[in-house]
Design an enzyme around this catalytic site. Sequence first.
Site, PDB file in Angstrom:
ATOM      1  N   ALA A  66      74.349  29.699  68.907  1.00 14.20           N
ATOM      2  CA  ALA A  66      74.135  28.271  69.140  1.00 14.20           C
ATOM      3  C   ALA A  66      72.746  27.951  68.617  1.00 14.20           C
ATOM      4  CB  ALA A  66      74.229  27.991  70.630  1.00 14.20           C
ATOM      5  N   GLY A 112      76.689  32.422  70.362  1.00 13.68           N
ATOM      6  CA  GLY A 112      77.808  31.506  70.092  1.00 13.68           C
ATOM      7  C   GLY A 112      78.610  31.895  68.855  1.00 13.68           C
ATOM      8  N   GLU A 115      80.917  34.509  70.070  1.00 14.64           N
ATOM      9  CA  GLU A 115      81.872  33.807  70.941  1.00 14.64           C
ATOM     10  C   GLU A 115      82.893  33.032  70.105  1.00 14.64           C
ATOM     11  OE1 GLU A 115      78.544  32.123  73.210  1.00 14.64           O
ATOM     12  OE2 GLU A 115      79.597  32.767  75.026  1.00 14.64           O
ATOM     13  N   GLU A 135      71.948  36.503  74.607  1.00 13.81           N
ATOM     14  CA  GLU A 135      71.475  35.382  75.437  1.00 13.81           C
ATOM     15  C   GLU A 135      70.493  35.774  76.523  1.00 13.81           C
ATOM     16  OE1 GLU A 135      74.559  35.704  74.348  1.00 13.81           O
ATOM     17  OE2 GLU A 135      75.377  33.773  73.739  1.00 13.81           O
TER      18      GLU A 135
HETATM   19  N1  COA Z   1      69.369  28.837  66.295  1.00 12.34           N
HETATM   20  C1  COA Z   1      68.541  28.117  65.515  1.00 12.34           C
HETATM   21  N2  COA Z   1      68.017  28.602  64.374  1.00 12.34           N
HETATM   22  C2  COA Z   1      68.328  29.854  64.027  1.00 12.34           C
HETATM   23  C3  COA Z   1      69.182  30.665  64.795  1.00 12.34           C
HETATM   24  C4  COA Z   1      69.725  30.099  65.987  1.00 12.34           C
HETATM   25  N3  COA Z   1      70.574  30.775  66.766  1.00 12.34           N
HETATM   26  N4  COA Z   1      69.303  31.872  64.199  1.00 12.34           N
HETATM   27  C5  COA Z   1      68.539  31.822  63.088  1.00 12.34           C
HETATM   28  N5  COA Z   1      67.970  30.608  62.976  1.00 12.34           N
HETATM   29  C6  COA Z   1      67.072  30.129  61.928  1.00 12.34           C
HETATM   30  C7  COA Z   1      65.650  30.683  62.087  1.00 12.34           C
HETATM   31  O1  COA Z   1      64.917  29.924  63.022  1.00 12.34           O
HETATM   32  C8  COA Z   1      65.143  30.551  60.671  1.00 12.34           C
HETATM   33  O2  COA Z   1      64.818  29.195  60.440  1.00 12.34           O
HETATM   34  P1  COA Z   1      63.420  28.809  59.674  1.00 12.34           P
HETATM   35  O3  COA Z   1      63.544  29.455  58.342  1.00 12.34           O
HETATM   36  O4  COA Z   1      63.474  27.305  59.632  1.00 12.34           O
HETATM   37  O5  COA Z   1      62.330  29.376  60.503  1.00 12.34           O
HETATM   38  C9  COA Z   1      66.361  30.853  59.826  1.00 12.34           C
HETATM   39  O6  COA Z   1      67.496  30.625  60.669  1.00 12.34           O
HETATM   40  C10 COA Z   1      66.429  32.277  59.327  1.00 12.34           C
HETATM   41  O7  COA Z   1      66.336  33.155  60.452  1.00 12.34           O
HETATM   42  P2  COA Z   1      65.246  34.330  60.586  1.00 12.34           P
HETATM   43  O8  COA Z   1      65.047  34.594  62.043  1.00 12.34           O
HETATM   44  O9  COA Z   1      64.033  33.993  59.801  1.00 12.34           O
HETATM   45  O10 COA Z   1      66.022  35.536  59.882  1.00 12.34           O
HETATM   46  P3  COA Z   1      65.810  37.080  60.138  1.00 12.34           P
HETATM   47  O11 COA Z   1      66.544  37.762  59.060  1.00 12.34           O
HETATM   48  O12 COA Z   1      64.377  37.390  60.338  1.00 12.34           O
HETATM   49  O13 COA Z   1      66.565  37.381  61.545  1.00 12.34           O
HETATM   50  C11 COA Z   1      68.325  37.181  63.168  1.00 12.34           C
HETATM   51  C12 COA Z   1      67.944  37.203  61.674  1.00 12.34           C
HETATM   52  C13 COA Z   1      69.801  36.816  63.260  1.00 12.34           C
HETATM   53  C14 COA Z   1      68.102  38.550  63.790  1.00 12.34           C
HETATM   54  C15 COA Z   1      67.460  36.127  63.903  1.00 12.34           C
HETATM   55  O14 COA Z   1      67.544  34.900  63.176  1.00 12.34           O
HETATM   56  C16 COA Z   1      67.849  35.851  65.315  1.00 12.34           C
HETATM   57  O15 COA Z   1      67.582  36.660  66.195  1.00 12.34           O
HETATM   58  N6  COA Z   1      68.491  34.683  65.586  1.00 12.34           N
HETATM   59  C17 COA Z   1      68.812  34.223  66.894  1.00 12.34           C
HETATM   60  C18 COA Z   1      70.022  34.954  67.418  1.00 12.34           C
HETATM   61  C19 COA Z   1      70.309  34.533  68.839  1.00 12.34           C
HETATM   62  O16 COA Z   1      69.568  34.771  69.754  1.00 12.34           O
HETATM   63  N7  COA Z   1      71.454  33.873  69.016  1.00 12.34           N
HETATM   64  C20 COA Z   1      71.938  33.465  70.277  1.00 12.34           C
HETATM   65  C21 COA Z   1      71.620  32.049  70.527  1.00 12.34           C
HETATM   66  S1  COA Z   1      72.247  31.553  72.114  1.00 12.34           S
END
Ligand code: COA
Length: 260
Positions: A66, A112, A115, A135
């Site tokens: 999400a 999400g 999910e 989460e």
């Molecule tokens: N919500 C909003 N933005 C998200 C996102 C999310 N769930 N997941 C990734 N993004 C965005 C990042 O903020 C970043 O945006 P920016 O370039 O404007 O800063 C972009 O997507 C790229 O992500 P980034 O974190 O830089 O890539 P990465 O390769 O370093 O890491 C992940 C990849 C998937 C490990 C990491 O993005 C992450 O942990 N995301 C969140 C996952 C999460 O907790 N999801 C559950 C949400 S309830």
Amino acid sequence: MNYENILIAIENSVATITVNRPTKLNALNKDTINDLHKAIKLLTKNAEVRAIVLTGSGEKAFVAGADIAEFSNFSIKEGAELAAEGQEKLFDFIENSKTPVIAAINGFALGGGLELAMACHIRVASENAKMGLPEVSLGLIPGYGGTQRLPQLIGKGRAMEMIMTAEMMTAQDAYRTGLVNHVVPQAELLEYCIGMAHRIIKNSPNAISKAIKAVNANFEEGKDGYKTEIKAFGKCFGTQDFKEGTTAFLEKRKAVFTGK
Ligand code: COA
């Protein structure tokens, strides 16, 4: 119809929906959930479409969760509404769709995103895919059905571990635990899922939608899955698909199903 956050392609009765926010790793914001809801509603009403494949754009992510930026300052009420609305509009909606939906997990499927994949009827992952419900690392719990569907798919103990550690699972581990049905090279993922969709749609659309309903009944509060199956089985006898399927078998020819 044009959508801002998703792409749709329909070919030979199979629709492919691609969540298309690659710069945000296809994170599910409100607009994307609305787009997916509208698109799936239309596609499931379209008799030309017999199966749907759902994937994410780019090579990195299916859906990274999400959209955290969107809910970071929500109140208790707003949080509950977010989960309730999302579950109704997208996650339960896909699970109960009459048209089979296959998740082609092409990279990160987190929160999400996992999910969403779990709400689909079948999951296939690419070798690079990583899946998790992170989460609790954000001070949250899964809110789009993850606490219910993960134990259904991989068992309670494994689900508890995955949810509480917030750690990601590799595609191979997801295969081993039953979270995904198959793991294929990323370059072959879409073709593989579309191929599976074609194997499914050779069969009666009517019977397939009744089978989805009967299987789902086992997991629905207050429903007797066996009774649902008996009722749906009986209804099949009143369909043209049943007449066609049995007649074609006896005439030693291929059945041509209309879904009626
Ligand atoms: N919500 C909003 N933005 C998200 C996102 C999310 N769930 N997941 C990734 N993004 C965005 C990042 O903020 C970043 O945006 P920016 O370039 O404007 O800063 C972009 O997507 C790229 O992500 P980034 O974190 O830089 O890539 P990465 O390769 O370093 O890491 C992940 C990849 C998937 C490990 C990491 O993005 C992450 O942990 N995301 C969140 C996952 C999460 O907790 N999801 C559950 C949400 S309830």
